[in-house]
Design a protein around this motif. Sequence first.
Motif: not given
Length: 189
Positions: A63-77, A123-130, A170-175
């Motif tokens: 999912d593009a929005s999920l991949a984007s959220a993870i990429k953004e959170h990588h920079a935040v982390t 798998r995307d749902a599993g990635i979000i859950a994790a 904020e990351a939790d809300c986005l996920l």
Amino acid sequence: MKNSEKPNHTKTADKTPKNGIVQPAADAAAELKALFVDSLKDIYWAENALVGALPKMQHNATDASLASAIKEHHAVTQNQVKRLEKVFELIGEKAEGKKCEAMAGLLKEGDSILEETQPGAVRDAGIIAASQKIEHYEIATYGTLVAFAKTLGENDAAKLLTQTLAEEKEADCLLNDVALNTVNIVAAE
């Protein structure tokens, strides 16, 4: 549940006296400041481990929005790691990590989800859950660290830790939004 999957309480019980009082290690924290520093080392290791794990999660998300959220959170982390280094500096301690067993377990669980699901919405749902389990752990940790810092009069450190706490929420809300608005709906089809 198979016998091999049941928790083995006898291992812990062997180390704990019958009165239930656990004997501390020789280097155990005796003051709140020591517990604060130890907890900082723990989350410092955890954040560094997450910096290494997030790209794998991003590459496995479809999912593009999920991949984007993870990429953004990588920079935040990555910025959170730098912020933790500043916290160590503010309190006069060396920035060093101590293996965080909780994060190690959560990351291992995330890897298991990737192995146990086909690429796509499930798998995307599993990635979000994790990922949300990780965020909830971080929220709890940073909330505690803020409280410790305030109690110890480390107000500048508390401000930095509060900033990270807000980012984790904020990351939790986005996920959650990605899950409820797209991924879970597609996964259920």
